[in-house]
Write a protein that holds these residues in place. Sequence first.
Motif, short mmCIF file in Angstrom:
data_model
loop_
_atom_site.label_atom_id
_atom_site.label_comp_id
_atom_site.label_asym_id
_atom_site.label_seq_id
_atom_site.Cartn_x
_atom_site.Cartn_y
_atom_site.Cartn_z
N VAL A 283 -4.77 2.20 4.26
CA VAL A 283 -5.71 3.31 4.03
C VAL A 283 -6.68 3.43 5.21
N GLU A 284 -7.18 2.29 5.68
CA GLU A 284 -8.16 2.33 6.77
C GLU A 284 -7.50 2.62 8.12
N GLN A 285 -6.37 1.96 8.41
CA GLN A 285 -5.76 2.10 9.72
C GLN A 285 -5.07 3.44 9.92
N PHE A 286 -4.56 4.03 8.84
CA PHE A 286 -3.84 5.30 8.95
C PHE A 286 -4.71 6.49 8.54
N ASP A 287 -5.97 6.22 8.25
CA ASP A 287 -6.92 7.28 7.88
C ASP A 287 -6.36 8.14 6.74
N ILE A 288 -5.97 7.46 5.66
CA ILE A 288 -5.33 8.13 4.52
C ILE A 288 -6.34 9.03 3.80
N ASP A 289 -5.87 10.22 3.40
CA ASP A 289 -6.72 11.16 2.65
C ASP A 289 -6.58 10.99 1.15
N VAL A 290 -5.37 10.71 0.66
CA VAL A 290 -5.10 10.61 -0.77
C VAL A 290 -4.10 9.48 -1.00
N VAL A 291 -4.32 8.68 -2.06
CA VAL A 291 -3.35 7.68 -2.48
C VAL A 291 -2.69 8.17 -3.77
N ILE A 292 -1.36 8.16 -3.80
CA ILE A 292 -0.60 8.56 -4.99
C ILE A 292 0.13 7.33 -5.52
N GLY A 310 -9.49 -2.50 -11.06
CA GLY A 310 -10.84 -2.34 -10.51
C GLY A 310 -10.85 -2.15 -9.00
N SER A 311 -9.78 -2.57 -8.31
CA SER A 311 -9.74 -2.42 -6.85
C SER A 311 -9.51 -0.99 -6.41
N ILE A 312 -9.18 -0.11 -7.35
CA ILE A 312 -9.00 1.31 -6.99
C ILE A 312 -10.29 1.87 -6.40
N GLY A 313 -11.41 1.54 -7.02
CA GLY A 313 -12.69 2.07 -6.55
C GLY A 313 -13.05 1.60 -5.15
N VAL A 314 -12.56 0.41 -4.76
CA VAL A 314 -12.87 -0.13 -3.44
C VAL A 314 -12.24 0.73 -2.34
N LEU A 315 -11.15 1.43 -2.64
CA LEU A 315 -10.46 2.23 -1.63
C LEU A 315 -11.29 3.42 -1.15
N LYS A 316 -12.13 3.95 -2.03
CA LYS A 316 -13.00 5.09 -1.69
C LYS A 316 -12.20 6.28 -1.18
N ARG A 317 -11.05 6.47 -1.76
CA ARG A 317 -10.21 7.65 -1.50
C ARG A 317 -9.74 8.17 -2.85
N PRO A 318 -9.46 9.47 -2.96
CA PRO A 318 -8.89 9.97 -4.22
C PRO A 318 -7.61 9.22 -4.56
N GLN A 338 -12.18 4.55 -13.16
CA GLN A 338 -12.54 4.34 -11.76
C GLN A 338 -13.09 5.65 -11.18
N PRO A 339 -14.15 5.57 -10.40
CA PRO A 339 -14.84 6.81 -9.97
C PRO A 339 -14.00 7.72 -9.10
N ASN A 340 -13.00 7.19 -8.41
CA ASN A 340 -12.20 8.01 -7.50
C ASN A 340 -10.80 8.29 -8.03
N ALA A 341 -10.53 7.93 -9.31
CA ALA A 341 -9.18 8.05 -9.85
C ALA A 341 -8.98 9.34 -10.63
N ILE A 342 -7.75 9.84 -10.56
CA ILE A 342 -7.33 11.02 -11.34
C ILE A 342 -6.03 10.64 -12.03
N VAL A 343 -6.02 10.67 -13.35
CA VAL A 343 -4.84 10.34 -14.14
C VAL A 343 -4.18 11.64 -14.60
N LEU A 344 -2.92 11.80 -14.25
CA LEU A 344 -2.18 13.01 -14.65
C LEU A 344 -1.22 12.67 -15.77
N ASN A 345 -1.21 13.53 -16.77
CA ASN A 345 -0.25 13.39 -17.87
C ASN A 345 0.16 14.79 -18.31
N ASN A 346 1.21 15.30 -17.65
CA ASN A 346 1.65 16.68 -17.81
C ASN A 346 0.52 17.64 -17.46
N SER A 347 -0.11 17.38 -16.33
CA SER A 347 -1.25 18.18 -15.86
C SER A 347 -1.21 18.26 -14.34
N THR A 348 -2.11 19.07 -13.79
CA THR A 348 -2.17 19.26 -12.34
C THR A 348 -3.58 19.01 -11.83
#
Length: 523
Positions: A283-292, A310-318, A338-348
């Motif tokens: 994430v840091e070396q490749f300057d990632i915008d979003v993690v899927i 809990g480590s999801i929040g440490v990434l500080k990326r969507p 987690q503050p930066n997480a988005i959970v999809l379940n038949n949604s967009t």
Amino acid sequence: MDGNTNEQPPAGEETPAGVRRRPWPLRRGAAPTGVRRSLRMAGVTLAVVLVSLAGVVLGVFAGGRVDTDIGPFQATLTLTPDTSGGTTVDIPPLGALLLDSHDGPTHLTVRLGALDQMRTEALIDDPASIQRASVSAVEDVRTGVMRLGLRTVASAVLATLLLAALVFRNVRRTALSGVLALVVSLGSLGAAAGTLRPQAIEEPRYEGLLVNAPAIVGDARRIANDYTRYAEQLQRLVGNVSQLYTTVSGLPVFEPAPDTTRVLHVSDMHLNPTGWSLIRTVVEQFDIDVVIDTGDITDWGSEPEASFVGSIGVLKRPYVYIRGNHDSGRTAAAVARQPNAIVLNNSTTTVAGLTIAGIGDPRFTPDKNTSPAGSGLTKPVAEQVIGAGEQLAATVRNSPRPVNIALVHDPASAGPLSGTCPLVLAGHTHARQVSMLPQQPGLGPTQLMVEGSTGGAGLRGLEGEKPTPLSMSVLYFDKDKLLQAYDDITVGGTGQAQVNLERHVIKDPQAGEPVPVTPTPTR
């Protein structure tokens, strides 16, 4: 007198000669005074013993418990009276390990509770600390058991003194009861310590879901040895990932434009903490915008495992996530917190300009081994998996904004999405694969990208001769949010001290034809 020569005068009555006769003898059947005193002493002794035993039992139940930390776990240690002894390691809701650890009238229960987030993150930050944690956990247990023993003895003596004071109302008997309680409680713990069998941990019996553990995990001792060597290698390998960005920037085939959107695709972490170290580095070396994340972040979907996310929040990326078949509803809820997480379940959702649709796996099968997509599926299960893809396809078609990426866990769900969007991401099989979905008449092409296991399949990945490699992919999207290129990153296992990067450039984005580039090993 009436002439009866056997009749004696009353006690103390003098005869005519002035001689005092002996008193009347005791009534027939009455016990001598010494016998009565002995019976009374026996009764008092029995009462003291019974009161002492009752006080010890009450004291053990009331105070034979301590809360302590064992490694990253918050644990509760409990002693209870039991003629067969032994130890139970309770891991709710997975089940328990039963150990024939000792004999004697006490049973030890170790109940593992929630993971402490700070200590867990410390383990994730430093892979070498896993070995140190295993050593300190032994000391944690030893310290906890010592505290438990002292607390239990004190509680047993105190409860006995209180009970004896209420029953006897006699200082001497109360003190005797307290001394006896001390002897009984110390003797019970001494008997357990004297019959201790440390090797019992190598032969546990399982209850609950853990009954499946030997079949799923394999030989624990061999895996532990493999993981030690594996962790030593990975500590160096993860550090080498930092060199990848420099290597990539030197490749002349594809130069990402300034407005390129970078997406990191991960899948099937299966509780491997080393995966988080690798993710953060990329994430840091490749300057990632979003993690899927296409699912199976845990193994059993249990409450203790929820701390792993809990480590999801440490990434500080969507962080866009869908549930896998090893993830429960509570796992998805933990991710959603987690503050930066988005959970999809038949949604967009729309993140970094990308419109992403996703649906969780319709199954929850934590006790099943992972199998290739579609293989061995019964007809109802196959219909269920394909049905999830059909539901998501309808959602994609009805989306007010064109969907750029669709997410499913099992590639078997991807078929109905053909022609609805240009790209489908999946996981589940622990094997990387890229293909084109059968094209529907009048509709555009859809590429399917299946990721390997970012967690190396968890502990299962150590069962073979070589561990399953950790894998993830960096996807590059242009300003129109079309996939232009992708980098496959693979961290090799034991005996493969290298990190491989293989770049693929999409020759014709509409045709979905990738152009492979020679793999770049980093040692």
